[in-house]
Design an enzyme around this catalytic site. Sequence first.
Site, PDB file in Angstrom:
ATOM      1  N   HIS A  20       0.811  -1.225   0.000  1.00  0.00           N
ATOM      2  CA  HIS A  20       0.000   0.000   0.000  1.00  0.00           C
ATOM      3  C   HIS A  20       0.838   1.265   0.000  1.00  0.00           C
ATOM      4  CE1 HIS A  20      -3.580  -2.450   1.795  1.00  0.00           C
ATOM      5  NE2 HIS A  20      -3.366  -2.697   0.511  1.00  0.00           N
ATOM      6  N   GLY A  40      -1.678  -9.157  12.669  1.00  0.00           N
ATOM      7  CA  GLY A  40      -2.278  -7.836  12.887  1.00  0.00           C
ATOM      8  C   GLY A  40      -3.037  -7.267  11.723  1.00  0.00           C
TER       9      GLY A  40
HETATM   10  P1  OAD Z   1      -7.226  -2.870  10.639  1.00  0.00           P
HETATM   11  O1  OAD Z   1      -7.307  -1.673  11.512  1.00  0.00           O
HETATM   12  O2  OAD Z   1      -8.358  -3.186   9.707  1.00  0.00           O
HETATM   13  O3  OAD Z   1      -7.010  -4.198  11.512  1.00  0.00           O
HETATM   14  C1  OAD Z   1      -5.995  -4.221  12.492  1.00  0.00           C
HETATM   15  C2  OAD Z   1      -5.974  -5.616  13.067  1.00  0.00           C
HETATM   16  O4  OAD Z   1      -4.913  -5.665  14.015  1.00  0.00           O
HETATM   17  C3  OAD Z   1      -7.247  -5.987  13.784  1.00  0.00           C
HETATM   18  O5  OAD Z   1      -7.648  -7.293  13.368  1.00  0.00           O
HETATM   19  C4  OAD Z   1      -6.834  -5.994  15.258  1.00  0.00           C
HETATM   20  O6  OAD Z   1      -7.514  -7.007  15.981  1.00  0.00           O
HETATM   21  C5  OAD Z   1      -5.383  -6.331  15.163  1.00  0.00           C
HETATM   22  N1  OAD Z   1      -4.563  -5.875  16.292  1.00  0.00           N
HETATM   23  C6  OAD Z   1      -4.775  -4.814  17.108  1.00  0.00           C
HETATM   24  N2  OAD Z   1      -3.761  -4.705  17.992  1.00  0.00           N
HETATM   25  C7  OAD Z   1      -2.887  -5.719  17.698  1.00  0.00           C
HETATM   26  C8  OAD Z   1      -1.639  -6.145  18.234  1.00  0.00           C
HETATM   27  N3  OAD Z   1      -1.075  -5.496  19.259  1.00  0.00           N
HETATM   28  N4  OAD Z   1      -1.022  -7.223  17.685  1.00  0.00           N
HETATM   29  C9  OAD Z   1      -1.586  -7.881  16.637  1.00  0.00           C
HETATM   30  N5  OAD Z   1      -2.762  -7.530  16.072  1.00  0.00           N
HETATM   31  C10 OAD Z   1      -3.400  -6.460  16.610  1.00  0.00           C
HETATM   32  O7  OAD Z   1      -5.858  -2.714   9.817  1.00  0.00           O
HETATM   33  P2  OAD Z   1      -5.438  -3.538   8.547  1.00  0.00           P
HETATM   34  O8  OAD Z   1      -5.966  -4.920   8.557  1.00  0.00           O
HETATM   35  O9  OAD Z   1      -3.960  -3.377   8.389  1.00  0.00           O
HETATM   36  O10 OAD Z   1      -5.475   0.151   3.366  1.00  0.00           O
HETATM   37  O11 OAD Z   1      -6.161  -2.713   7.359  1.00  0.00           O
HETATM   38  C11 OAD Z   1      -5.878  -3.137   6.040  1.00  0.00           C
HETATM   39  C12 OAD Z   1      -5.948  -1.967   5.156  1.00  0.00           C
HETATM   40  O12 OAD Z   1      -7.200  -1.291   5.346  1.00  0.00           O
HETATM   41  C13 OAD Z   1      -4.918  -0.893   5.450  1.00  0.00           C
HETATM   42  O13 OAD Z   1      -3.676  -1.193   4.851  1.00  0.00           O
HETATM   43  C14 OAD Z   1      -5.549   0.311   4.782  1.00  0.00           C
HETATM   44  C15 OAD Z   1      -6.987   0.118   5.213  1.00  0.00           C
HETATM   45  O14 OAD Z   1      -7.853   0.560   4.234  1.00  0.00           O
HETATM   46  C16 OAD Z   1      -5.130   1.273   2.650  1.00  0.00           C
HETATM   47  O15 OAD Z   1      -4.821   2.298   3.205  1.00  0.00           O
HETATM   48  C17 OAD Z   1      -5.177   1.082   1.170  1.00  0.00           C
END
Ligand code: OAD
Length: 257
Positions: free
Chosen positions: A122, A201
């Site tokens: 991204h 994560g």
């Molecule tokens: P999210 O905010 O959707 O999800 C974050 C995940 O991390 C969740 O499942 C949480 O449960 C988990 N989490 C929180 N704290 C954690 C920790 N300490 N250790 C491990 N996991 C933890 O973020 P992403 O999945 O990265 O795209 O979102 C994917 C994409 O959606 C991003 O890259 C962005 C957004 O749209 C773009 O900007 C194009």
Amino acid sequence: MTTQAKIDAAARLINGAKKIAVLTGAGVSKESGVPTFRDALEGLWARYDPQELATPQAFQRNPKLVWDWYEFRRKMVRKAKPNPGHVALTEIQKRKPDTWIITQNVDDLHEQAGSQNVIHLHGNIASTKCSADCCGKPTLIDLDALPDTLKWDAEKQPPPCPYCGAYARPDVVWFGEVLPADALSHAHDLSVACDVMIVVGTSGLVTPAANLPHYAKRAGAMVVEVNPDHSMISPIADLRLEAPSGQALPRVVERLN
Ligand code: OAD
């Protein structure tokens, strides 16, 4: 908390793997103080929905607002430091050199932790490009080297591209935009060739990144998820470490050969 048995099982899978692919999302940077994407961002931005800001239409409508939102996030990322989860992934790469990290994150905390072989699906919030990509995809702009002759009203607009005058924008993928083709195809190839995919994560909500663990699974890889909560990837995970990555991953590294 994750049982020791699961930690040991994850270590065994990593020890036995030849090729490992790691897919990370915002959760791996949470313990570095970088809010996950769907956390309510505190302060001034709490009233905006990130999905309303990270789009070409939002930039078209209000380039300064979008530019300022990314400046706010850049400042936060600049202050952040790798956490034990990032460091543990670097250690896994040291023990198992054929390990690639495919990240959805736009911070450079994997690199700061010493990881090699990092693929950014991204983009990278630290770099800026011309919004018209006037000299090729992407036309990167060094904000620290803009010519003194270039003038603009920093109160009202983002900096202009020094080559064509279009607005500068962060070099990140916005909703509705295509991912960098070479990064995505490399990530796909790694996903279908790996023996183990470690998914750390991510909510698994945003494709095409979220498809990668499914490709890996279908190609016969074991899928290990590290996430304190349930995600869209959980149903296909062979092993789930239900804990923050900064706690679980160092415990796995301790059990590696
Ligand atoms: P999210 O905010 O959707 O999800 C974050 C995940 O991390 C969740 O499942 C949480 O449960 C988990 N989490 C929180 N704290 C954690 C920790 N300490 N250790 C491990 N996991 C933890 O973020 P992403 O999945 O990265 O795209 O979102 C994917 C994409 O959606 C991003 O890259 C962005 C957004 O749209 C773009 O900007 C194009």
